[in-house]
Design a protein around this motif. Structure first.
Motif, PDB file in Angstrom:
ATOM      1  N   ALA A 150     -12.288  -1.380 -10.958  1.00  0.00           N
ATOM      2  CA  ALA A 150     -12.188  -0.415  -9.867  1.00  0.00           C
ATOM      3  C   ALA A 150     -11.034  -0.783  -8.943  1.00  0.00           C
ATOM      4  O   ALA A 150     -10.278   0.086  -8.502  1.00  0.00           O
ATOM      5  N   ALA A 151     -10.878  -2.065  -8.656  1.00  0.00           N
ATOM      6  CA  ALA A 151      -9.787  -2.505  -7.785  1.00  0.00           C
ATOM      7  C   ALA A 151      -8.431  -2.237  -8.438  1.00  0.00           C
ATOM      8  O   ALA A 151      -7.482  -1.837  -7.758  1.00  0.00           O
ATOM      9  N   GLN A 152      -8.334  -2.439  -9.743  1.00  0.00           N
ATOM     10  CA  GLN A 152      -7.084  -2.130 -10.449  1.00  0.00           C
ATOM     11  C   GLN A 152      -6.766  -0.650 -10.354  1.00  0.00           C
ATOM     12  O   GLN A 152      -5.618  -0.260 -10.107  1.00  0.00           O
ATOM     13  N   LEU A 153      -7.785   0.198 -10.566  1.00  0.00           N
ATOM     14  CA  LEU A 153      -7.584   1.641 -10.416  1.00  0.00           C
ATOM     15  C   LEU A 153      -7.157   1.975  -8.987  1.00  0.00           C
ATOM     16  O   LEU A 153      -6.248   2.784  -8.780  1.00  0.00           O
ATOM     17  N   ALA A 154      -7.818   1.366  -8.010  1.00  0.00           N
ATOM     18  CA  ALA A 154      -7.494   1.630  -6.603  1.00  0.00           C
ATOM     19  C   ALA A 154      -6.043   1.279  -6.299  1.00  0.00           C
ATOM     20  O   ALA A 154      -5.338   2.053  -5.633  1.00  0.00           O
ATOM     21  N   ARG A 155      -5.605   0.124  -6.785  1.00  0.00           N
ATOM     22  CA  ARG A 155      -4.204  -0.259  -6.542  1.00  0.00           C
ATOM     23  C   ARG A 155      -3.245   0.717  -7.216  1.00  0.00           C
ATOM     24  O   ARG A 155      -2.195   1.045  -6.658  1.00  0.00           O
ATOM     25  N   VAL A 177     -10.535  10.659  -2.294  1.00  0.00           N
ATOM     26  CA  VAL A 177      -9.861   9.675  -3.145  1.00  0.00           C
ATOM     27  C   VAL A 177      -9.349   8.512  -2.294  1.00  0.00           C
ATOM     28  O   VAL A 177      -9.508   7.349  -2.666  1.00  0.00           O
ATOM     29  N   ALA A 178      -8.757   8.805  -1.145  1.00  0.00           N
ATOM     30  CA  ALA A 178      -8.270   7.739  -0.259  1.00  0.00           C
ATOM     31  C   ALA A 178      -9.425   6.847   0.199  1.00  0.00           C
ATOM     32  O   ALA A 178      -9.286   5.616   0.235  1.00  0.00           O
ATOM     33  N   ASN A 179     -10.561   7.447   0.522  1.00  0.00           N
ATOM     34  CA  ASN A 179     -11.730   6.660   0.937  1.00  0.00           C
ATOM     35  C   ASN A 179     -12.276   5.844  -0.228  1.00  0.00           C
ATOM     36  O   ASN A 179     -12.738   4.716  -0.038  1.00  0.00           O
ATOM     37  N   TRP A 180     -12.214   6.392  -1.446  1.00  0.00           N
ATOM     38  CA  TRP A 180     -12.661   5.652  -2.633  1.00  0.00           C
ATOM     39  C   TRP A 180     -11.775   4.424  -2.839  1.00  0.00           C
ATOM     40  O   TRP A 180     -12.269   3.342  -3.163  1.00  0.00           O
ATOM     41  N   ILE A 181     -10.473   4.586  -2.647  1.00  0.00           N
ATOM     42  CA  ILE A 181      -9.548   3.455  -2.789  1.00  0.00           C
ATOM     43  C   ILE A 181      -9.943   2.330  -1.837  1.00  0.00           C
ATOM     44  O   ILE A 181     -10.048   1.167  -2.238  1.00  0.00           O
ATOM     45  N   LYS A 182     -10.188   2.673  -0.581  1.00  0.00           N
ATOM     46  CA  LYS A 182     -10.584   1.664   0.410  1.00  0.00           C
ATOM     47  C   LYS A 182     -11.891   0.984  -0.001  1.00  0.00           C
ATOM     48  O   LYS A 182     -12.018  -0.241   0.100  1.00  0.00           O
ATOM     49  N   ALA A 225     -13.210   0.654  -3.021  1.00  0.00           N
ATOM     50  CA  ALA A 225     -13.018  -0.174  -4.216  1.00  0.00           C
ATOM     51  C   ALA A 225     -12.356  -1.501  -3.855  1.00  0.00           C
ATOM     52  O   ALA A 225     -12.736  -2.556  -4.375  1.00  0.00           O
ATOM     53  N   LEU A 226     -11.390  -1.466  -2.963  1.00  0.00           N
ATOM     54  CA  LEU A 226     -10.726  -2.703  -2.550  1.00  0.00           C
ATOM     55  C   LEU A 226     -11.658  -3.575  -1.722  1.00  0.00           C
ATOM     56  O   LEU A 226     -11.655  -4.802  -1.860  1.00  0.00           O
ATOM     57  N   ARG A 227     -12.502  -2.965  -0.870  1.00  0.00           N
ATOM     58  CA  ARG A 227     -13.494  -3.744  -0.102  1.00  0.00           C
ATOM     59  C   ARG A 227     -14.498  -4.390  -1.041  1.00  0.00           C
ATOM     60  O   ARG A 227     -14.926  -5.527  -0.827  1.00  0.00           O
ATOM     61  N   ALA A 228     -14.909  -3.661  -2.090  1.00  0.00           N
ATOM     62  CA  ALA A 228     -15.870  -4.219  -3.051  1.00  0.00           C
ATOM     63  C   ALA A 228     -15.279  -5.438  -3.743  1.00  0.00           C
ATOM     64  O   ALA A 228     -15.986  -6.431  -3.976  1.00  0.00           O
ATOM     65  N   GLU A 229     -14.002  -5.395  -4.073  1.00  0.00           N
ATOM     66  CA  GLU A 229     -13.370  -6.551  -4.722  1.00  0.00           C
ATOM     67  C   GLU A 229     -13.339  -7.750  -3.775  1.00  0.00           C
ATOM     68  O   GLU A 229     -13.652  -8.868  -4.168  1.00  0.00           O
ATOM     69  N   ILE A 230     -13.035  -7.504  -2.509  1.00  0.00           N
ATOM     70  CA  ILE A 230     -13.013  -8.587  -1.519  1.00  0.00           C
ATOM     71  C   ILE A 230     -14.408  -9.206  -1.397  1.00  0.00           C
ATOM     72  O   ILE A 230     -14.562 -10.416  -1.330  1.00  0.00           O
ATOM     73  N   GLY A 231     -15.417  -8.349  -1.408  1.00  0.00           N
ATOM     74  CA  GLY A 231     -16.803  -8.837  -1.335  1.00  0.00           C
ATOM     75  C   GLY A 231     -17.173  -9.705  -2.513  1.00  0.00           C
ATOM     76  O   GLY A 231     -17.893 -10.697  -2.374  1.00  0.00           O
ATOM     77  N   MET A 232     -16.695  -9.367  -3.708  1.00  0.00           N
ATOM     78  CA  MET A 232     -16.990 -10.167  -4.899  1.00  0.00           C
ATOM     79  C   MET A 232     -16.275 -11.513  -4.834  1.00  0.00           C
ATOM     80  O   MET A 232     -16.815 -12.521  -5.254  1.00  0.00           O
ATOM     81  N   VAL A 233     -15.062 -11.533  -4.320  1.00  0.00           N
ATOM     82  CA  VAL A 233     -14.313 -12.790  -4.222  1.00  0.00           C
ATOM     83  C   VAL A 233     -14.989 -13.711  -3.215  1.00  0.00           C
ATOM     84  O   VAL A 233     -15.090 -14.918  -3.432  1.00  0.00           O
TER      85      VAL A 233
END
Length: 88
Positions: A9-14, A71-76, A78-86
Motif C-alpha cells: 500500500a505504501a508503494q502504491l501511495a508513493r 485518493v489523496a486521503n488514501w495516500i496519507k 497508506a503512508l501513516r499505516a506504513e509508519i505505524g508498522m515500522v
C-alpha cells in the motif's frame, strides 16, 4: 493486515503521489482492479448516490468530498499505516 499489505500500500501511495488529476484517479482505479477493493466516485449534479467518494485498496480505506480528495486521503492513510508498522 499484514506488513506485506502495508508495504504494498505504501508503494502504491508513493507512486500515486507522483501523479495528479485524472491520471492519479485512473491509476487508483487500476490498483483497485488489480489488488481488489472498492472505488465509489462522488456523485454530483443531483444524481442518486453518495455525495462523497470512497476508495479501499489493500485493507486501507478513505473518503473525500471529491474523487481526487478520496485518493489523496488514501495516500496519507497508506503512508501513516506504513509508519505505524515500522514503529511497532
Amino acid at each position: 493486515m499484514t506488513s506485506c499489505q502495508h508495504s504494498c500500500a505504501a508503494q502504491l501511495a508513493r507512486h500515486f503521489a507522483t501523479l495528479s488529476g485524472d491520471i492519479r484517479t485512473e491509476a487508483a482505479t487500476q490498483a483497485v482492479i488489480q489488488h481488489g477493493g472498492t472505488f465509489v466516485p462522488a456523485m454530483s449534479g443531483g444524481n442518486w448516490g453518495p455525495h462523497y467518494a470512497e476508495i479501499a485498496i489493500l485493507g486501507i480505506s478513505h473518503t473525500g468530498d471529491t474523487t481526487e480528495a478520496a485518493v489523496a486521503n488514501w495516500i496519507k492513510a497508506a503512508l501513516r499505516a506504513e509508519i505505524g508498522m515500522v514503529a511497532a
